[in-house]
Scaffold this motif. Structure first.
Motif, PDB file in Angstrom:
ATOM      1  N   ALA A 143      -5.121  -1.155  18.163  1.00  0.00           N
ATOM      2  CA  ALA A 143      -4.928   0.271  18.441  1.00  0.00           C
ATOM      3  C   ALA A 143      -5.339   0.616  19.870  1.00  0.00           C
ATOM      4  CB  ALA A 143      -5.733   1.105  17.442  1.00  0.00           C
ATOM      5  N   MET A 144      -6.474   0.086  20.312  1.00  0.00           N
ATOM      6  CA  MET A 144      -6.936   0.377  21.673  1.00  0.00           C
ATOM      7  C   MET A 144      -6.018  -0.258  22.711  1.00  0.00           C
ATOM      8  SD  MET A 144     -11.062   0.021  21.070  1.00  0.00           S
ATOM      9  CE  MET A 144     -11.480   0.399  22.754  1.00  0.00           C
ATOM     10  N   PHE A 145      -5.529  -1.453  22.431  1.00  0.00           N
ATOM     11  CA  PHE A 145      -4.583  -2.103  23.346  1.00  0.00           C
ATOM     12  C   PHE A 145      -3.321  -1.265  23.484  1.00  0.00           C
ATOM     13  CE2 PHE A 145      -0.738  -4.755  23.625  1.00  0.00           C
ATOM     14  CZ  PHE A 145      -0.918  -5.305  24.885  1.00  0.00           C
ATOM     15  N   LEU A 146      -2.809  -0.774  22.362  1.00  0.00           N
ATOM     16  CA  LEU A 146      -1.592   0.041  22.376  1.00  0.00           C
ATOM     17  C   LEU A 146      -1.817   1.348  23.123  1.00  0.00           C
ATOM     18  CD1 LEU A 146       1.277  -0.202  21.166  1.00  0.00           C
ATOM     19  CD2 LEU A 146       0.480   1.176  19.242  1.00  0.00           C
ATOM     20  N   ALA A 147      -2.986   1.963  22.906  1.00  0.00           N
ATOM     21  CA  ALA A 147      -3.288   3.229  23.577  1.00  0.00           C
ATOM     22  C   ALA A 147      -3.433   3.031  25.087  1.00  0.00           C
ATOM     23  CB  ALA A 147      -4.556   3.836  22.997  1.00  0.00           C
ATOM     24  N   LEU A 148      -4.076   1.937  25.505  1.00  0.00           N
ATOM     25  CA  LEU A 148      -4.212   1.651  26.938  1.00  0.00           C
ATOM     26  C   LEU A 148      -2.858   1.366  27.568  1.00  0.00           C
ATOM     27  CD1 LEU A 148      -7.435  -0.566  26.856  1.00  0.00           C
ATOM     28  CD2 LEU A 148      -7.204   1.694  27.929  1.00  0.00           C
ATOM     29  N   LEU A 149      -1.964   0.751  26.794  1.00  0.00           N
ATOM     30  CA  LEU A 149      -0.633   0.423  27.300  1.00  0.00           C
ATOM     31  C   LEU A 149       0.218   1.675  27.499  1.00  0.00           C
ATOM     32  CD1 LEU A 149       1.267  -2.000  27.961  1.00  0.00           C
ATOM     33  CD2 LEU A 149       2.056  -1.863  25.586  1.00  0.00           C
ATOM     34  N   ILE A 150       0.137   2.615  26.541  1.00  0.00           N
ATOM     35  CA  ILE A 150       0.988   3.813  26.574  1.00  0.00           C
ATOM     36  C   ILE A 150       0.313   4.979  27.291  1.00  0.00           C
ATOM     37  CG2 ILE A 150       2.163   5.505  25.104  1.00  0.00           C
ATOM     38  CD1 ILE A 150       2.556   3.296  23.054  1.00  0.00           C
ATOM     39  N   SER A 151      -1.020   5.029  27.287  1.00  0.00           N
ATOM     40  CA  SER A 151      -1.803   6.086  27.948  1.00  0.00           C
ATOM     41  C   SER A 151      -1.392   7.496  27.500  1.00  0.00           C
ATOM     42  CB  SER A 151      -1.670   5.982  29.475  1.00  0.00           C
ATOM     43  OG  SER A 151      -2.135   4.733  29.930  1.00  0.00           O
ATOM     44  N   PRO A 152      -1.652   7.839  26.242  1.00  0.00           N
ATOM     45  CA  PRO A 152      -1.222   9.148  25.729  1.00  0.00           C
ATOM     46  C   PRO A 152      -1.962  10.335  26.332  1.00  0.00           C
ATOM     47  CG  PRO A 152      -2.611   8.039  24.127  1.00  0.00           C
ATOM     48  CD  PRO A 152      -2.351   7.045  25.223  1.00  0.00           C
ATOM     49  N   GLY A 153      -3.152  10.133  26.930  1.00  0.00           N
ATOM     50  CA  GLY A 153      -3.932  11.263  27.431  1.00  0.00           C
ATOM     51  C   GLY A 153      -3.894  11.449  28.938  1.00  0.00           C
ATOM     52  N   GLU A 154      -3.103  10.640  29.627  1.00  0.00           N
ATOM     53  CA  GLU A 154      -3.079  10.732  31.095  1.00  0.00           C
ATOM     54  C   GLU A 154      -2.376  11.999  31.559  1.00  0.00           C
ATOM     55  OE1 GLU A 154      -2.296   7.722  33.722  1.00  0.00           O
ATOM     56  OE2 GLU A 154      -3.988   6.565  33.005  1.00  0.00           O
ATOM     57  N   GLY A 155      -2.935  12.624  32.614  1.00  0.00           N
ATOM     58  CA  GLY A 155      -2.317  13.797  33.201  1.00  0.00           C
ATOM     59  C   GLY A 155      -2.829  15.120  32.662  1.00  0.00           C
TER      60      GLY A 155
ATOM     61  N   VAL B  35       1.584   7.236  18.711  1.00  0.00           N
ATOM     62  CA  VAL B  35       0.867   5.983  18.954  1.00  0.00           C
ATOM     63  C   VAL B  35       0.041   5.585  17.740  1.00  0.00           C
ATOM     64  CG1 VAL B  35      -0.970   4.894  20.315  1.00  0.00           C
ATOM     65  CG2 VAL B  35       0.800   6.223  21.462  1.00  0.00           C
ATOM     66  N   VAL B  36      -0.714   6.550  17.196  1.00  0.00           N
ATOM     67  CA  VAL B  36      -1.523   6.254  16.007  1.00  0.00           C
ATOM     68  C   VAL B  36      -0.633   5.877  14.836  1.00  0.00           C
ATOM     69  CG1 VAL B  36      -3.192   7.171  14.360  1.00  0.00           C
ATOM     70  CG2 VAL B  36      -3.376   7.786  16.767  1.00  0.00           C
ATOM     71  N   PHE B  37       0.423   6.639  14.623  1.00  0.00           N
ATOM     72  CA  PHE B  37       1.318   6.390  13.493  1.00  0.00           C
ATOM     73  C   PHE B  37       1.977   5.021  13.607  1.00  0.00           C
ATOM     74  CE2 PHE B  37       5.362   6.755  11.199  1.00  0.00           C
ATOM     75  CZ  PHE B  37       4.908   7.217   9.974  1.00  0.00           C
ATOM     76  N   PHE B  38       2.431   4.671  14.819  1.00  0.00           N
ATOM     77  CA  PHE B  38       3.071   3.377  15.032  1.00  0.00           C
ATOM     78  C   PHE B  38       2.085   2.238  14.769  1.00  0.00           C
ATOM     79  CE2 PHE B  38       4.173  -0.162  17.928  1.00  0.00           C
ATOM     80  CZ  PHE B  38       5.435  -0.478  17.420  1.00  0.00           C
ATOM     81  N   ALA B  39       0.859   2.385  15.264  1.00  0.00           N
ATOM     82  CA  ALA B  39      -0.163   1.357  15.042  1.00  0.00           C
ATOM     83  C   ALA B  39      -0.467   1.200  13.557  1.00  0.00           C
ATOM     84  CB  ALA B  39      -1.437   1.708  15.806  1.00  0.00           C
ATOM     85  N   LEU B  40      -0.527   2.302  12.833  1.00  0.00           N
ATOM     86  CA  LEU B  40      -0.790   2.252  11.389  1.00  0.00           C
ATOM     87  C   LEU B  40       0.324   1.521  10.653  1.00  0.00           C
ATOM     88  CD1 LEU B  40      -2.082   5.908  10.843  1.00  0.00           C
ATOM     89  CD2 LEU B  40      -3.431   3.825  10.565  1.00  0.00           C
TER      90      LEU B  40
END
Length: 450
Positions: free
Chosen positions: A115-127, A240-245
């Protein structure tokens, strides 16, 4: 006839979900932004929100959840005693526990790392570039030593009353071992608990009839107050969370099942369908526990001596779905508040979330409490939880479905490794169908016939 009734129950649950969602959307159109809709009458006005959302839906939905939660402690206690006292070899019990706990912790660590790898890859909170204005007090995660100390009850009746599942499990295991080692007296007590188990499972079957109505009320209330703006702002985080789940439930568990047992993952996923739907609608691993136990034993072919130990244990310590949410949420909140986390910080998140999952209760919304503990460990503002709380309920439902899938997979792996698994039942598409063959008139006839 059996297949028809099975399809009927499944269809009723799905229909209840769909009708609840549509009802909630319709009511939100009538009452946007959590407003009210007043129906004027001759002598008084009726508040639609008070009548439906805070009245009918709330009462029926919470009564349904409470009815299921009512069964959790007695079911876990009785099932574990039955499973433990049937294992005459206490060394076998330790071996089973070691396998189950190891698998649960490994899958949790894999879940949060991915999950953390996916979040770092997509960066949902940037900006977003928010700043923390308020300091929130957060609870510290308990140390590993404290977790083990708190597992053992000083008063088992207090553990029952408080619903402390780890302490209930420990007491049930010790009590079951004592029964197994008590000769004739133990056999008489074991017979009593077997009868109690039969009665409790019959009660579970009866309560399953209420599932479509409870699910309808829960989802109708949920979707009435769910703001569309929240979905728009947090869409990337949500996806991102849903895809990881979904990937963890379908790919990770399937690979582990195939590698360790050689069984067909597609058969496993098909047989998990009804349990997953139920877990999704209740958002509670504990509330779904009776259904999971029935599925693992009757449809999957795991012997009760194994399932009655691994399933309740999994409902208590297996929180893969929660770990995924915590991993993505930690990265998301760090990016939103422009906080750079080091590699050691990420490793701390993985370790904390994995160990903290041992003491996490399987009830709706508990993941947010655990997230506050995880954020506190790496110095992130706990107020960031407010950003995701709007969509957490829907994700909570999804991650509960992931958790019960993991409980079932581990039970199969442990059961097969201990030769307590019937592969013919697993491969039989119709196995366990009679579990859902529920008819109150038949119940009355059976009772009068006895």
């Amino acid at each position: 006839m059996t297949d028809k009734k099975k399809a009927s129950l499944t269809a009723r649950i799905v229909t209840g979900m769909g009708a609840g969602i549509l009802t909630g959307i319709f009511l939100q159109m009538l009452m946007p932004d959590k407003s009210d809709f007043i129906i004027p009458l001759y002598f008084f006005d009726i508040s639609l929100r008070a009548l439906l959302i805070d009245g009918f839906f709330e009462v029926i939905g919470q009564v349904f959840i409470s009815s299921l939660q009512m069964l959790v402690v007695p079911l876990v206690f009785v099932s574990l005693i039955c499973g433990t006292c049937s294992l005459k070899d206490t060394t076998k019990l330790g071996r089973i526990g070691g396998k189950a706990i190891s698998l649960y912790l490994v899958t949790t660590a894999i879940a949060i790392s991915f999950a953390m790898f996916l979040a770092l890859l997509i960066s949902p909170g940037e900006g977003v570039n928010m700043t923390a204005e308020t300091t929130f007090a957060s609870r510290e995660a308990p140390s590993l030593a404290q977790v083990f100390i708190q597992m053992f009850p000083s008063n088992p009746f207090a553990a029952f009353a408080q619903g402390n599942m780890l302490q209930v499990i420990i007491f049930a295991l010790l009590f079951g071992i004592a029964i197994a080692l008590s000769g004739k007296a133990g056999e008489r007590i074991a017979s009593l608990f077997e009868d109690m188990s039969t009665v409790i499972m019959r009660l579970v079957t009866i309560l399953m009839n209420l599932a479509p109505y409870g699910v309808f009320c829960l989802l109708a209330a949920l979707f009435t107050d769910m703001s569309p703006d929240i979905f728009a702002n947090l869409l990337v985080y949500f996806l991102v969370v849903f895809f990881a789940l979904v990937i963890h439930a379908t790919v990770t568990y399937s690979v582990i099942l195939k590698v360790l047992t050689g069984l067909n993952p597609l058969v496993f996923l098909r047989k998990m369908r009804n349990t997953v739907i139920f877990a999704f609608s209740t958002a509670s691993s504990n509330a779904t526990l009776p259904i999971t136990l029935e599925t693992v034993t009757k449809k999957m072919g795991v012997k009760n001596s194994i399932a009655s130990f691994t399933v309740p244990l999994g409902a208590t310590i297996n929180m893969d779905g929660t770990a995924i949410m915590q991993g993505v949420a930690t990265v998301f909140i760090a990016q939103v508040f422009n906080v750079d986390l080091s590699l050691s910080d990420y490793l701390m998140v993985i370790l904390t979330a994995t160990l903290a999952s041992i003491g996490t209760a399987g009830v709706p919304g508990v993941g947010l409490i655990m997230l506050a503990m995880v954020l506190g460990q790496v110095g992130l503002p706990v107020e960031g939880i407010g950003l995701i709380i709007g969509v957490d309920r829907l994700l909570d439902m999804t991650r509960t479905a992931v958790n019960v899938t993991g409980d079932s997979m581990v039970s199969i792996v442990v059961g097969k490794s201990e030769n307590q698994f019937d592969e013919s039942v697993f491969n039989d598409e119709n196995a366990g169908n009679k579990v859902e063959n529920i008819d109150f008139q038949d119940l009355d006839k059976n009772q009068s016939g006895d």
